[in-house]
Design a protein around this motif. Structure first.
Motif, PDB file in Angstrom:
ATOM      1  N   PRO A 197     -13.805  -4.688  -7.853  1.00 19.33           N
ATOM      2  CA  PRO A 197     -12.639  -5.393  -7.314  1.00 19.33           C
ATOM      3  C   PRO A 197     -11.480  -4.432  -7.023  1.00 19.33           C
ATOM      4  O   PRO A 197     -11.139  -3.593  -7.853  1.00 19.33           O
ATOM      5  CB  PRO A 197     -12.257  -6.371  -8.423  1.00 19.33           C
ATOM      6  N   ILE A 198     -10.906  -4.557  -5.841  1.00 19.94           N
ATOM      7  CA  ILE A 198      -9.720  -3.802  -5.443  1.00 19.94           C
ATOM      8  C   ILE A 198      -8.559  -4.806  -5.455  1.00 19.94           C
ATOM      9  O   ILE A 198      -8.650  -5.867  -4.833  1.00 19.94           O
ATOM     10  CB  ILE A 198      -9.855  -3.198  -4.031  1.00 19.94           C
ATOM     11  N   GLN A 199      -7.493  -4.485  -6.151  1.00 20.42           N
ATOM     12  CA  GLN A 199      -6.329  -5.372  -6.223  1.00 20.42           C
ATOM     13  C   GLN A 199      -5.326  -4.973  -5.149  1.00 20.42           C
ATOM     14  O   GLN A 199      -4.945  -3.805  -5.051  1.00 20.42           O
ATOM     15  CB  GLN A 199      -5.664  -5.292  -7.603  1.00 20.42           C
ATOM     16  N   PHE A 200      -4.886  -5.937  -4.369  1.00 21.58           N
ATOM     17  CA  PHE A 200      -3.890  -5.728  -3.325  1.00 21.58           C
ATOM     18  C   PHE A 200      -2.600  -6.422  -3.748  1.00 21.58           C
ATOM     19  O   PHE A 200      -2.614  -7.598  -4.132  1.00 21.58           O
ATOM     20  CB  PHE A 200      -4.398  -6.277  -1.984  1.00 21.58           C
ATOM     21  N   THR A 201      -1.484  -5.683  -3.670  1.00 25.06           N
ATOM     22  CA  THR A 201      -0.199  -6.208  -4.125  1.00 25.06           C
ATOM     23  C   THR A 201       0.791  -6.183  -2.972  1.00 25.06           C
ATOM     24  O   THR A 201       1.080  -5.115  -2.407  1.00 25.06           O
ATOM     25  CB  THR A 201       0.345  -5.379  -5.308  1.00 25.06           C
ATOM     26  N   ASP A 202       1.300  -7.344  -2.622  1.00 28.62           N
ATOM     27  CA  ASP A 202       2.276  -7.492  -1.544  1.00 28.62           C
ATOM     28  C   ASP A 202       3.586  -6.812  -1.925  1.00 28.62           C
ATOM     29  O   ASP A 202       4.118  -7.029  -3.010  1.00 28.62           O
ATOM     30  CB  ASP A 202       2.508  -8.983  -1.274  1.00 28.62           C
ATOM     31  N   LYS A 203       4.122  -5.989  -1.026  1.00 33.95           N
ATOM     32  CA  LYS A 203       5.418  -5.327  -1.197  1.00 33.95           C
ATOM     33  C   LYS A 203       6.290  -5.581   0.035  1.00 33.95           C
ATOM     34  O   LYS A 203       7.235  -4.840   0.296  1.00 33.95           O
ATOM     35  CB  LYS A 203       5.235  -3.813  -1.391  1.00 33.95           C
ATOM     36  N   SER A 204       5.970  -6.628   0.773  1.00 30.47           N
ATOM     37  CA  SER A 204       6.687  -6.931   2.017  1.00 30.47           C
ATOM     38  C   SER A 204       8.143  -7.273   1.736  1.00 30.47           C
ATOM     39  O   SER A 204       8.487  -7.818   0.688  1.00 30.47           O
ATOM     40  CB  SER A 204       6.016  -8.093   2.748  1.00 30.47           C
ATOM     41  N   THR A 205       8.986  -6.948   2.708  1.00 34.57           N
ATOM     42  CA  THR A 205      10.413  -7.264   2.620  1.00 34.57           C
ATOM     43  C   THR A 205      10.766  -8.256   3.715  1.00 34.57           C
ATOM     44  O   THR A 205       9.992  -8.464   4.657  1.00 34.57           O
ATOM     45  CB  THR A 205      11.258  -5.983   2.772  1.00 34.57           C
ATOM     46  N   GLY A 206      11.918  -8.881   3.593  1.00 39.08           N
ATOM     47  CA  GLY A 206      12.392  -9.785   4.632  1.00 39.08           C
ATOM     48  C   GLY A 206      12.010 -11.239   4.405  1.00 39.08           C
ATOM     49  O   GLY A 206      11.956 -12.021   5.340  1.00 39.08           O
ATOM     50  N   GLY A 207      11.737 -11.606   3.142  1.00 39.67           N
ATOM     51  CA  GLY A 207      11.517 -13.014   2.806  1.00 39.67           C
ATOM     52  C   GLY A 207      10.169 -13.577   3.207  1.00 39.67           C
ATOM     53  O   GLY A 207      10.071 -14.740   3.615  1.00 39.67           O
ATOM     54  N   ALA A 208       9.110 -12.794   3.068  1.00 45.45           N
ATOM     55  CA  ALA A 208       7.762 -13.284   3.407  1.00 45.45           C
ATOM     56  C   ALA A 208       7.399 -14.483   2.540  1.00 45.45           C
ATOM     57  O   ALA A 208       7.652 -14.499   1.334  1.00 45.45           O
ATOM     58  CB  ALA A 208       6.739 -12.177   3.227  1.00 45.45           C
ATOM     59  N   ASN A 209       6.822 -15.524   3.178  1.00 49.05           N
ATOM     60  CA  ASN A 209       6.350 -16.690   2.429  1.00 49.05           C
ATOM     61  C   ASN A 209       4.934 -17.107   2.826  1.00 49.05           C
ATOM     62  O   ASN A 209       4.432 -18.115   2.356  1.00 49.05           O
ATOM     63  CB  ASN A 209       7.330 -17.865   2.556  1.00 49.05           C
ATOM     64  N   GLN A 210       4.315 -16.304   3.693  1.00 49.64           N
ATOM     65  CA  GLN A 210       2.915 -16.493   4.065  1.00 49.64           C
ATOM     66  C   GLN A 210       2.312 -15.114   4.314  1.00 49.64           C
ATOM     67  O   GLN A 210       3.011 -14.204   4.780  1.00 49.64           O
ATOM     68  CB  GLN A 210       2.778 -17.342   5.345  1.00 49.64           C
ATOM     69  N   TRP A 211       0.994 -14.991   4.033  1.00 50.93           N
ATOM     70  CA  TRP A 211       0.327 -13.694   4.146  1.00 50.93           C
ATOM     71  C   TRP A 211      -1.045 -13.885   4.761  1.00 50.93           C
ATOM     72  O   TRP A 211      -1.731 -14.863   4.472  1.00 50.93           O
ATOM     73  CB  TRP A 211       0.171 -13.052   2.764  1.00 50.93           C
ATOM     74  N   PHE A 212      -1.413 -12.938   5.606  1.00 48.46           N
ATOM     75  CA  PHE A 212      -2.775 -12.923   6.124  1.00 48.46           C
ATOM     76  C   PHE A 212      -3.326 -11.519   5.940  1.00 48.46           C
ATOM     77  O   PHE A 212      -2.829 -10.548   6.509  1.00 48.46           O
ATOM     78  CB  PHE A 212      -2.856 -13.328   7.594  1.00 48.46           C
ATOM     79  N   TRP A 213      -4.364 -11.430   5.104  1.00 47.21           N
ATOM     80  CA  TRP A 213      -5.038 -10.175   4.807  1.00 47.21           C
ATOM     81  C   TRP A 213      -6.367 -10.139   5.546  1.00 47.21           C
ATOM     82  O   TRP A 213      -7.133 -11.107   5.497  1.00 47.21           O
ATOM     83  CB  TRP A 213      -5.335 -10.068   3.313  1.00 47.21           C
ATOM     84  N   ASP A 214      -6.662  -9.024   6.200  1.00 44.37           N
ATOM     85  CA  ASP A 214      -7.962  -8.770   6.808  1.00 44.37           C
ATOM     86  C   ASP A 214      -8.500  -7.518   6.115  1.00 44.37           C
ATOM     87  O   ASP A 214      -7.926  -6.432   6.257  1.00 44.37           O
ATOM     88  CB  ASP A 214      -7.822  -8.544   8.308  1.00 44.37           C
ATOM     89  N   PHE A 215      -9.576  -7.676   5.339  1.00 46.76           N
ATOM     90  CA  PHE A 215     -10.080  -6.573   4.529  1.00 46.76           C
ATOM     91  C   PHE A 215     -11.004  -5.620   5.291  1.00 46.76           C
ATOM     92  O   PHE A 215     -11.470  -4.632   4.721  1.00 46.76           O
ATOM     93  CB  PHE A 215     -10.781  -7.121   3.279  1.00 46.76           C
ATOM     94  N   GLY A 216     -11.299  -5.930   6.544  1.00 47.78           N
ATOM     95  CA  GLY A 216     -12.112  -5.021   7.350  1.00 47.78           C
ATOM     96  C   GLY A 216     -13.606  -5.117   7.077  1.00 47.78           C
ATOM     97  O   GLY A 216     -14.393  -4.365   7.646  1.00 47.78           O
ATOM     98  N   ASP A 217     -13.998  -6.043   6.199  1.00 47.73           N
ATOM     99  CA  ASP A 217     -15.420  -6.218   5.862  1.00 47.73           C
ATOM    100  C   ASP A 217     -15.899  -7.623   6.202  1.00 47.73           C
ATOM    101  O   ASP A 217     -16.962  -8.038   5.756  1.00 47.73           O
ATOM    102  CB  ASP A 217     -15.653  -5.929   4.377  1.00 47.73           C
ATOM    103  N   GLY A 218     -15.099  -8.361   6.965  1.00 44.72           N
ATOM    104  CA  GLY A 218     -15.437  -9.745   7.300  1.00 44.72           C
ATOM    105  C   GLY A 218     -14.745 -10.752   6.403  1.00 44.72           C
ATOM    106  O   GLY A 218     -14.756 -11.944   6.692  1.00 44.72           O
TER     107      GLY A 218
END
Length: 185
Positions: free
Chosen positions: A18-39
């Motif tokens: 398992p690889i853990q991904f941690t959001d560090k976005s700025t500017g008030g993000a309230n939705q996220w879409f991750w594409d891991f490149g493996d489908g």
């Protein structure tokens, strides 16, 4: 509009780690879409993903604030190291307890076979004879390693299978058409 940013840990790993991904976005993000490149994808803020095969994968995050986003996602390369275990097998038609196993793994340096009957092998492409008797299913496992990484796979193998032959007519008379059927593993 939020600016997408994230960290990943670890950046290099073995298959199925398992690889853990941690959001560090700025500017008030309230939705996220991750594409891991493996489908695989995720809409969680801080997801984990386990990559199922070796390679380098470009992971992308697009962070949204009520539908608004920057058109350029944040990307990070994740490297998944060898090996990935796989194998095939065949048996001797004249002796259905003799099997040949063929390594189909990606990137292994060592092999450890367990045939499910207490016998093991370190050969890349071993042969094995199961004890003659009634048809029996064995769980055959292959564990391969490369450095600190290892991968395992188990497949069910049925030894001592019998081929059954049947005919469409009995008795068989001269000049009659006969259909011969076989049932085999």
């Amino acid at each position: 509009q939020p600016v997408s940013d994230f960290t990943a840990s670890p950046l290099t790993a073995c298959v199925n780690t398992p690889i853990q991904f941690t959001d560090k976005s700025t500017g008030g993000a309230n939705q996220w879409f991750w594409d891991f490149g493996d489908g695989n994808t995720s809409t969680l803020q801080n997801p984990a993903n386990s990559f199922q095969k070796p390679g380098t994968f470009i992971v992308k995050l697009t962070a949204y604030n009520d539908g608004c986003y920057q058109p350029t996602p944040k990307t990070v390369n994740i490297t998944i190291n060898n090996p990935l275990a796989d194998f095939s097998y065949s048996f001797d038609c004249t002796n259905s307890n003799n099997f040949s196993f063929k390594d189909g793994s990606t990137g292994p340096l060592t092999w450890a076979w367990a045939f499910g009957d207490g016998v093991t092998s370190a050969a890349q492409n071993p042969t094995h004879s199961f004890t003659p008797g009634a048809p029996t299913t064995f769980n055959v496992s292959l564990t391969v390693t490369n450095g600190a990484c290892q991968s395992s796979i188990t497949k069910s193998v049925t030894a001592n299978q019998v081929t059954a032959i049947s005919v469409s007519a009995n008795p068989i008379c001269k000049n009659n058409t006969v259909l011969i059927n076989t049932t085999h593993p």
